[in-house]
Structures are given as structure tokens and as C-alpha cells.
Scaffold this active site. Structure first.
Site, PDB file in Angstrom:
ATOM      1  CG  ASP A   1      13.672  35.178 -36.628  1.00  0.00           C
ATOM      2  OD1 ASP A   1      12.951  35.403 -35.634  1.00  0.00           O
ATOM      3  OD2 ASP A   1      14.909  35.237 -36.597  1.00  0.00           O
TER       4      ASP A   1
ATOM      5  CB  SER B   1      21.578  41.294 -53.730  1.00  0.00           C
ATOM      6  OG  SER B   1      22.785  41.745 -53.169  1.00  0.00           O
TER       7      SER B   1
ATOM      8  CE1 TYR C   1      19.118  33.667 -30.881  1.00  0.00           C
ATOM      9  CE2 TYR C   1      20.257  31.591 -31.295  1.00  0.00           C
ATOM     10  CZ  TYR C   1      19.086  32.328 -31.269  1.00  0.00           C
ATOM     11  OH  TYR C   1      17.898  31.743 -31.600  1.00  0.00           O
TER      12      TYR C   1
ATOM     13  CG  HIS D   1      16.778  33.996 -26.612  1.00  0.00           C
ATOM     14  ND1 HIS D   1      18.003  33.540 -26.999  1.00  0.00           N
ATOM     15  CD2 HIS D   1      16.747  35.313 -26.965  1.00  0.00           C
ATOM     16  CE1 HIS D   1      18.702  34.547 -27.533  1.00  0.00           C
ATOM     17  NE2 HIS D   1      17.948  35.633 -27.524  1.00  0.00           N
TER      18      HIS D   1
END
Ligand code: GLA
Length: 385
Positions: free
Chosen positions: A176, A69, A228, A36
């Protein structure tokens, strides 16, 4: 060719009736330390892992996009002219969100051609290993190529983040996508999220006979839902009350003033970020001067800070961490955004079987869902296959 690469090429051919023009892949990530801290303009130290998402893609002569996908039988079709964040739903928001986000970094969608794409992945979904960033990074690299955009990797990471923020609706940071695009085999990516300067740093786990064990608790999290965003809001409120642009501007010496200025909860959120930034710097330093055997205590301290100050752990993650440590791991912590997902345990090879057995037994004793346990290695970032 990996199994997932072969599946992706076959999946493309079955949906679109021909071989793809190109195949690209991008890895998931594990964050070694620095949680974070990214959206607080601080430091992170993740690594790309040896589990990848693969995309097979061909440009089209018209302005249609077709996305298929292995996650779904649907083929999602959209015209480039309709490519706006508010038109995107479900899993296709990741790839289509990236196509849209590229337009915010210079791609001229009014002149671009459409494309067919098929996606398959060996990154577990919802485990906190950034399956979403892996999709975003692979698609960003593929479209950067077929649309001839010439964007560099740090910029493609920002593209993926924008897609996640605007198309998926998760207010996440840049970590990420950066790990997925900048990772190197056997290395961690030390990233300053303010300057976006990054450095790959050898981890030396193999030489030290250490394994990085992932314990996926199977407790599913989603960063587009409450916790979050609430943590992010607390951090922003804390920074404003402390009179700084972001929590990056505070260090350990400011914590006394923070304790006097902030309410208890906001203070603990701030203390996590400030101490976590320092732990990232200390980890890199310890790794450089003493090797990976010296970072265990920092991983442990990071977990406690997330459990007690930032309050993003769950009982399953705490159990995974304490059990792995008691059974011989040299350091352990939850990894990723929290509220579920995975923990990591840095484990001497000799005690790996004992650590795994202890974790499985602990979950079984408490009647919890059987966690998934697997070792990951630091791998190369996104690339053309
Ligand atoms: C998620 C987000 C990242 C980062 C981590 C927490 O993985 O996508 O940007 O904020 O949580 O460190």
C-alpha cells in the site's frame, strides 16, 4: 488547489493560528492484482488513485508534537521523548507511528524538533483503499523534508509499513505504501516485494475506453484483527513445511508436492499465493502485448482464488463481482486485504451506467446496505503540493 487541500490549510490555521510551513499529499490505492502476495515476497500490481490525504505541517522550536485532523476534534499532544509505539493509540498512531518509525531508519529523534500537523482526507476509511497508507506516506514525505533526512521513496514505504506493523499493530506488507509513494498517472506499479524493484507500467484504460469502477460494499474490515494475521500465519507455516524461506520460492510446478505435503486448508492458502504471483506476471505481460482489454480473465481468476482458496471474500464482495460481470464488466475482483472493503470492476465506458444500476439493484433486492460506486483513475503518488 483541490477542495481537500483548501480544507487542510484552513483546518491547520484554525487549530494552530497561522499558515502551515508546507502542505504534502498522498493518494489511496487500488490493487489491480496480486493479493496477499506482498508479505510472501511475491509480486503486486497496484495503482495510486485520484483520492488523496493532505497534511499541513510546520516545524516547532520545541520538542512537542501536536496532531489534529478532520477525523476528530481532539488535538493529540506528545513529547518527542515519549514517542514509542506503546504510547500511541487510535488514529494518531498512523502519523505518530511514522515519526517514530523514521528513527529506525536514521532520524535522530534526540536532536529533532517537534511539529504541528493537521490532516484531512478524501480517501474513504475502511473501504480497503489504503486510507492508512495515504496518511503514512504523506507524513513520511513531510517529515523527510522538515527533518532533512534525504530518504528515498522505497525507504519511506518501509517506514510506513513499520509504523503500521509496530504502532498500529497490523501485520501488513509493503504494497500500500509503495503504491501511494511510487504511483504515476495512468500507470500501475509493478513491484517485486522481495527485491523491492519497481516499474511503472502504462495501463491505457482511457485509450481503451475502460473505467475502473470501485464498489465499496461498506462492510468494514480491520487488518489489526484476526483474519489477516491468520492468513499470514498459514502462509508462513506452508512455506516452512515446504522447506522454503517464503512462498515466493514456489511456482506452479511445486503445487503437486504441496498437495501431498500440506493439509487441505494450508494447501489452498499456498495455492492462492503461488497462482496469484503467476497471475500478476501474466497481467503485466498481457497488458504489454495486448492492452488492458486482455486482463479481464486474470482479474476474475484472482477473485475466485481469493473466494475459494484464500477464503477472504464476503458475500457482498462476491455479489458485487458477479453482478458487475453479468452486466458487462470485462473483469472484476475484490481488492485489498479482504473480509470487507471494496471490489473493482474493469468496465467499458459504454456499459458503466448499466453496471452501476445492476449492482445497486442487486444489493437492494437482498436488503443489503447501499454500496458506494465511483470510478477511479490512476494518479501520481505522494508529493509536496
Ligand atoms: C492490505 C495490506 C497489504 C496487502 C493487502 C493484501 O492492504 O496492507 O500489505 O497485504 O492487504 O494484498
Amino acid at each position: 488547489m483541490s477542495a481537500v487541500h483548501a480544507r487542510t490549510v484552513t483546518g491547520f490555521a484554525m487549530r494552530f493560528g497561522e499558515a502551515p510551513a508546507g502542505v504534502w499529499s498522498a493518494p489511496g490505492r487500488v490493487n489491480l492484482i496480486g493479493e496477499h502476495t506482498d508479505y510472501n515476497e511475491g509480486f503486486v500490481f497496484p495503482l495510486a488513485i485520484d483520492r488523496r490525504t493532505v497534511v499541513a505541517l510546520s516545524p516547532r522550536d520545541d520538542r512537542l508534537i501536536s496532531v489534529a485532523s478532520s477525523f476528530s476534534d481532539d488535538i493529540i499532544g506528545l513529547r518527542l521523548d515519549d514517542l514509542q509505539p506503546e504510547n500511541l493509540r487510535g488514529w494518531s498512531a498512523y502519523p505518530l507511528g511514522v515519526a517514530w518509525a523514521l528513527s529506525q531508519f536514521g532520524a535522530d529523534l534526540s536532536r529533532a524538533g517537534g511539529f504541528d500537523v493537521y490532516i484531512d482526507s478524501e480517501v474513504p476509511i475502511g473501504a480497503g483503499l489504503s486510507s492508512s497508507a495515504a496518511i503514512e506516506s504523506a507524513i513520511a514525505l513531510a517529515l523527510n523534508h522538515v527533518w532533512n533526512l534525504g530518504l528515498d521513496r522505497p525507504t519511506l514505504a518501509r517506514v510506513g509499513q513499520l509504523a503500521e506493523n509496530r504502532a498500529v499493530g497490523a501485520p501488513t506488507g509493503i504494497m500500500d505504501q509503495s503504491a501511494s509513494l511510487l504511483g504515476r498517472a495512468d500507470c500501475g506499479v509493478f513491484l517485486d516485494c522481495r527485491s523491492l524493484h519497481s516499474e511503472v507500467i502504462p495501463l491505457g484504460f482511457d485509450a481503451a475506453e475502460l473505467n475502473l469502477l470501485v464498489i465499496d460494499t461498506k462492510v468494514v474490515h480491520a487488518h489489526s484483527s484476526g483474519g489477516y494475521a491468520a492468513r499470514r500465519a498459514s502462509c508462513e507455516a506452508g512455506a516452512a513445511l515446504m522447506g522454503v524461506d517464503s512462498l515466493r520460492d514456489l511456482d506452479l510446478h511445486d503445487l503437486g508436492r504441496a498437495a501431498e505435503t500440506l493439509d487441505d486448508e494450508t494447501f489452498r492458502r499456498v495455492r492462492h499465493i503461488v497462482t496469484e504471483n503467476q497471475r500478476v506476471l501474466d497481467t503485466v505481460q498481457a497488458l504489454r502485448s495486448h492492452g488492458p482489454g486482455a486482463i479481464g480473465a486474470l482479474l476474475d481468476a484472482s477473485h475466485l482464488s481469493m473466494r475459494d482458496d484464500f477464503e477472504i471474500s464476503v458475500p457482498e464482495l462476491d455479489l458485487a463481482v458477479t453482478t458487475a460481470r453479468a452486466a458487462g464488466a470485462i473483469g472484476a475482483r475484490m481488492t485489498g486485504g479482504g473480509f470487507g472493503g471494496a471490489a473493482i470492476a474493469l468496465t467499458p465506458r459504454a456499459v458503466l451506467p448499466a453496471v452501476k444500476a445492476a449492482v445497486l439493484a442487486a444489493f437492494d433486492d437482498r436488503g443489503l446496505r447501499t454500496p458506494d460506486l465511483f470510478v477511479v483513475r490512476a494518479a501520481d503518488g505522494a508529493g509536496r503540493e
